[in-house]
Design an enzyme around this catalytic site. Structure first.
Site, mmCIF file in Angstrom:
data_model
loop_
_atom_site.group_PDB
_atom_site.id
_atom_site.type_symbol
_atom_site.label_atom_id
_atom_site.label_comp_id
_atom_site.label_asym_id
_atom_site.label_seq_id
_atom_site.Cartn_x
_atom_site.Cartn_y
_atom_site.Cartn_z
ATOM 1 N N LYS A 216 0.812 -1.213 0.000
ATOM 2 C CA LYS A 216 0.000 0.000 0.000
ATOM 3 C C LYS A 216 0.847 1.266 0.000
ATOM 4 O O LYS A 216 2.026 1.266 0.361
ATOM 5 C CB LYS A 216 -0.967 -0.018 1.190
ATOM 6 C CG LYS A 216 -2.104 -1.021 0.988
ATOM 7 C CD LYS A 216 -3.183 -0.914 2.040
ATOM 8 C CE LYS A 216 -4.354 -1.833 1.709
ATOM 9 N NZ LYS A 216 -5.408 -1.815 2.752
ATOM 10 N N ARG A 246 -3.585 -10.154 4.917
ATOM 11 C CA ARG A 246 -4.115 -10.261 3.553
ATOM 12 C C ARG A 246 -3.051 -9.699 2.613
ATOM 13 O O ARG A 246 -2.744 -8.507 2.655
ATOM 14 C CB ARG A 246 -5.422 -9.470 3.452
ATOM 15 C CG ARG A 246 -6.083 -9.490 2.090
ATOM 16 C CD ARG A 246 -7.390 -8.700 2.131
ATOM 17 N NE ARG A 246 -8.021 -8.624 0.819
ATOM 18 C CZ ARG A 246 -7.750 -7.700 -0.091
ATOM 19 N NH1 ARG A 246 -6.860 -6.736 0.178
ATOM 20 N NH2 ARG A 246 -8.361 -7.702 -1.257
#
Length: 264
Positions: A216, A246
């Site tokens: 991210k 995840r």
């Protein structure tokens, strides 16, 4: 109440950190290597399982910054054949990343075991009931229409507790719920780091935790250069007792998790 395990697809997950592998059925997800279609979906799933993934998370809509929303019908179209193929070929719990109850209902009828809702059961008023009726599991993620201000943890935990109440009232079993602080959603970069470094504070909600940081933008640079930082966040997740991470890169994250447990 504190729930220390989660049941997904009849399997009990507890006492360690497990990998949830991201497989995106989208043309526009921010990490292009996660995108899959056709026979490639089965190849991706097979590889993820060989590398140590415990759950597969299918996404039929990108929720990257600036994404263009697609309809529930389009999500279903993207999910239907891959989900059928995965469930017929592999014995693995499958999570579906959607905030539409219509898509969730379709996916659960095709064998999905869990719904991963980035709006924590608040976007679609029928979502909790659909999950409960199917006897499925749910990941409740924090989100907000506007970016948070001030102390983020009371706001995040308050949202998550409210969403858990929605789940329980609908009839979702307590041991089929986990929560996600929503890194990258309604938070600026500094807040994302605050959340990551204090992730254990979400345990106040009383349910197992899922962490989603994979590649991210909080890590800076471009997505291709964010693996090392992602792996460090996974190390932190193990130390903080997070149940699921995840991720896009299964083998690397599994290796880091095993290294942490080997330290004793």
């Amino acid at each position: 109440m504190c729930v220390e395990q989660m049941i997904v697809g009849g399997q009990a997950f507890k006492n360690r950190t497990y990998v949830m592998a991201i497989v995106n059925l989208t043309p526009d997800s921010f990490w292009k290597e996660s995108r899959a279609s056709g026979d490639d979906v089965l190849f991706r799933v097979e590889r993820a399982l060989k590398e140590g993934a415990a759950i597969i998370d299918l996404g039929a809509q990108s929720t990257r910054p600036g994404y263009v929303e697609v309809s529930a019908e389009e999500e279903i179209r993207r999910l239907e054949q891959p989900l059928k193929a995965i469930k017929s070929r592999f014995d693995v719990p499958v999570s579906v990343d959607t905030y539409y109850s219509k898509c969730a209902r379709a996916a659960l009828s095709l064998g999905a075991d869990m719904v991963n809702d980035v709006w924590g059961l608040t976007y679609d008023g029928d979502m909790a009931d659909v999950i409960a009726e199917a006897g499925a599991s749910v990941c409740i993620m924090h989100n907000a229409a506007e970016k948070l201000t001030g102390d983020i943890f009371p706001q995040i935990n308050g949202f998550l507790k409210n969403s858990v109440d929605i789940a329980l009232k609908a009839g979702i079993a307590a041991d089929k719920i986990c929560v996600d602080g929503g890194i990258g959603f309604a938070k600026d970069r500094e807040q994302n780091w605050q959340l990551l470094n204090g992730y254990e504070k979400l345990s106040e909600v009383g349910y197992p935790l899922l962490l989603g940081t994979s590649r991210k933008s909080m890590f800076g640079g471009v997505a291709e250069d964010r693996l090392a930082a992602t792996l460090e966040s996974t190390r932190l997740a193990v130390k903080k007792g997070v149940l699921f991470v995840r991720v896009h890169d299964v083998a690397e994250n599994v290796r880091v998790i095993e290294e942490e447990y080997a330290k004793g």
